[in-house]
Design a protein around this motif. Structure first.
Motif, mmCIF file in Angstrom:
data_model
loop_
_atom_site.group_PDB
_atom_site.id
_atom_site.type_symbol
_atom_site.label_atom_id
_atom_site.label_comp_id
_atom_site.label_asym_id
_atom_site.label_seq_id
_atom_site.Cartn_x
_atom_site.Cartn_y
_atom_site.Cartn_z
ATOM 1 N N ARG A 71 0.838 -1.183 0.000
ATOM 2 C CA ARG A 71 0.000 0.000 0.000
ATOM 3 C C ARG A 71 0.877 1.239 0.000
ATOM 4 O O ARG A 71 1.911 1.273 0.633
ATOM 5 N N ILE A 72 0.444 2.244 -0.734
ATOM 6 C CA ILE A 72 1.101 3.542 -0.714
ATOM 7 C C ILE A 72 0.103 4.545 -0.162
ATOM 8 O O ILE A 72 -1.029 4.620 -0.617
ATOM 9 N N GLY A 73 0.528 5.330 0.834
ATOM 10 C CA GLY A 73 -0.386 6.313 1.401
ATOM 11 C C GLY A 73 -1.261 5.686 2.464
ATOM 12 O O GLY A 73 -0.896 4.746 3.146
ATOM 13 N N GLY A 74 -2.474 6.179 2.597
ATOM 14 C CA GLY A 74 -3.355 5.745 3.684
ATOM 15 C C GLY A 74 -4.420 4.769 3.250
ATOM 16 O O GLY A 74 -5.517 4.763 3.810
ATOM 17 N N GLY A 75 -4.153 3.950 2.245
ATOM 18 C CA GLY A 75 -5.144 2.989 1.779
ATOM 19 C C GLY A 75 -5.469 1.956 2.841
ATOM 20 O O GLY A 75 -4.696 1.707 3.764
ATOM 21 N N GLN A 76 -6.618 1.328 2.732
ATOM 22 C CA GLN A 76 -7.034 0.349 3.713
ATOM 23 C C GLN A 76 -6.242 -0.935 3.545
ATOM 24 O O GLN A 76 -5.922 -1.346 2.444
ATOM 25 N N ARG A 77 -5.933 -1.554 4.682
ATOM 26 C CA ARG A 77 -5.195 -2.815 4.654
ATOM 27 C C ARG A 77 -6.096 -3.911 4.104
ATOM 28 O O ARG A 77 -7.279 -3.991 4.424
ATOM 29 N N GLN A 78 -5.483 -4.771 3.279
ATOM 30 C CA GLN A 78 -6.250 -5.844 2.668
ATOM 31 C C GLN A 78 -6.675 -6.868 3.726
ATOM 32 O O GLN A 78 -5.869 -7.300 4.542
ATOM 33 N N LYS A 79 -7.948 -7.259 3.741
ATOM 34 C CA LYS A 79 -8.419 -8.264 4.665
ATOM 35 C C LYS A 79 -8.146 -9.652 4.086
ATOM 36 O O LYS A 79 -8.506 -9.934 2.943
ATOM 37 N N PRO A 80 -7.540 -10.538 4.869
ATOM 38 C CA PRO A 80 -7.261 -11.882 4.344
ATOM 39 C C PRO A 80 -8.513 -12.745 4.302
ATOM 40 O O PRO A 80 -9.446 -12.547 5.075
ATOM 41 N N PHE A 81 -8.495 -13.701 3.384
ATOM 42 C CA PHE A 81 -9.547 -14.707 3.357
ATOM 43 C C PHE A 81 -9.201 -15.774 4.398
ATOM 44 O O PHE A 81 -8.174 -15.679 5.084
#
Length: 409
Positions: A71-81
């Protein structure tokens, strides 16, 4: 001949105003050093990343329970499956009916301490479980010993393959093969030592211990670990076909309904590098903006100096016009002078930028590069800045009335 005389006159003027010239050239040098330094660093980082990812094999893809997570900047963290279980990974390896090889790996812990006799490592050793194809899928090579065989992977034997840094720390000049080491709470026999890969982008593959896949399952510090499946395709021509087949196979294993989306991520081996390259362009634009702003300040300073120079040399201009110099010749003289000052500062700035960029790159474990495109581009920018900054003062000088100029005190 006119250009030769103008260059000589420009150099004489520069020599006569050394301090003023040096300060102006220094401003230009700082601007170009910032620009070239940042861009050189990014080129070196890209080269290092390309080498690191290409060693893992371009014709492969990974199946994980989450994406790369860059991620670059303040994007949301990816939620794992939900995690990819040991049984799911083994079932996929058995069912995938393609010419591709399937490797399974898992991280058992990232903070283990490895001991041998009185020697021990820092508690920062990664323990990874791999199958018989695991080392090859990660671009790892053996310096000593052998790889795990299929039987050892399935039975979880108490054996291991260690990274070069672990070997050097524990065994110094001894032969590590067949020695028993303590890895966390397990006693393992060393059957192989890996070739040193050094650091790439701050990460080292040498501080790791590799164990058979089932052994990693037994000693895993996580209650619900997620396994990584790597599919190594023999040819890039069939990559998309294998990805399609792998997707269908794993959907069946995970019992996903036709109308539901995948609950796993498939990423090609170079996907992380490509994502980073895409995000690095923002840093490139930032570096260019910093350099341009500094160069704008330098060009304003240079224009001011050239205007002062025109005023100081009004009488000289009158004399030159009186003996036959036309406005074009006067204009060329001041333009050449401005360009020479820019080139002097530019040469120093480019050298400084390359030095700074490569020092940062080498500090990050990258390689030394000479960015020829930025060198030529930097000199082109210098000429442009010189022409832009010197044009108005040169035009003003060329329009001076010779009679009034001769009377100027």
């Amino acid at each position: 001949m006119t250009y030769t005389e103008n260059v000589k006159l420009a150099l004489q003027s520069i020599t006569g105003n050394r301090l003023r010239t040096m300060l102006t050239a220094l401003i230009i040098a700082i601007g170009l050093a910032a620009l070239v330094g940042i861009l050189t660093t990014l080129d070196a980082v890209k080269k290092s990343m390309t080498e690191a990812f290409s060693s893992m094999g371009a014709n492969s893809f990974n199946i994980r329970n989450r994406g790369t997570g860059i991620r670059i900047g303040g994007g949301q963290r990816q939620k794992p499956f939900k995690s990819i279980r040991y049984e799911d990974a083994l079932a996929f390896k058995e069912r995938l009916n393609t010419p591709a090889k399937v490797a399974i790996s898992v991280v058992a812990t990232r903070g283990a301490t490895v001991k041998y006799g009185t020697e021990k490592t820092n508690p920062n050793i990664s323990i990874q479980g791999v199958d018989e194809h695991g080392l090859g899928s990660q671009g790892l090579e053996l310096a000593l010993g052998r790889n795990f065989n299929t039987t050892e992977v399935q039975s979880g034997n108490n054996i291991c393959i260690i990274g070069s840094e672990v070997s050097e720390k524990l065994f110094k000049n001894q032969d590590p093969l067949d020695k028993i080491i303590n890895v966390g709470n397990s006693r393992l026999k060393v059957v192989g030592v890996l070739v040193s890969k050094g650091q790439s982008m701050g990460f080292s593959g040498d501080r790791a211990v590799y164990v058979p896949l089932l052994k990693a399952k037994l000693i895993n510090s996580t209650s619900n670990p997620s396994y990584t499946i790597t599919v190594i395709v023999p040819s890039n021509d069939i990559m998309e076909n294998v990805i399609g087949e792998a997707t269908a196979t794993f959907r069946n294993i995970r019992k996903i309904r036709v109308t539901d989306p995948n609950n796993f991520e498939i990423t090609k081996s170079d996907a992380m590098a490509q994502t980073l390259f895409e995000n690095l362009r923002y840093i490139v634009w930032g570096g260019i903006a910093i350099g341009v702003i500094t160069l704008m300040g330098a060009s304003i300073g240079l224009m001011n100096i050239m205007l002062v120079s025109v005023t100081e040399r009004t009488r000289e201009i009158g004399i030159r016009k009186a003996i036959g110099a036309n406005p074009a010749v006067i204009r060329k003289q001041f333009l050449i002078e401005a360009v020479i000052i820019c080139l002097m500062g530019g040469a120093f700035g480019i050298f400084l930028g390359i030095a700074i960029g490569n020092l940062i790159s080498l500090g990050m474990g990258g390689s030394f590069i000479i960015p020829w495109e930025w060198i030529f581009g930097g000199f082109a920018v210098c000429v442009l800045v010189g022409i832009v900054s010197g044009y108005y003062p040169a035009k003003k000088a060329s329009k001076l009335d010779p009679v009034e100029a001769l009377r100027y005190e």
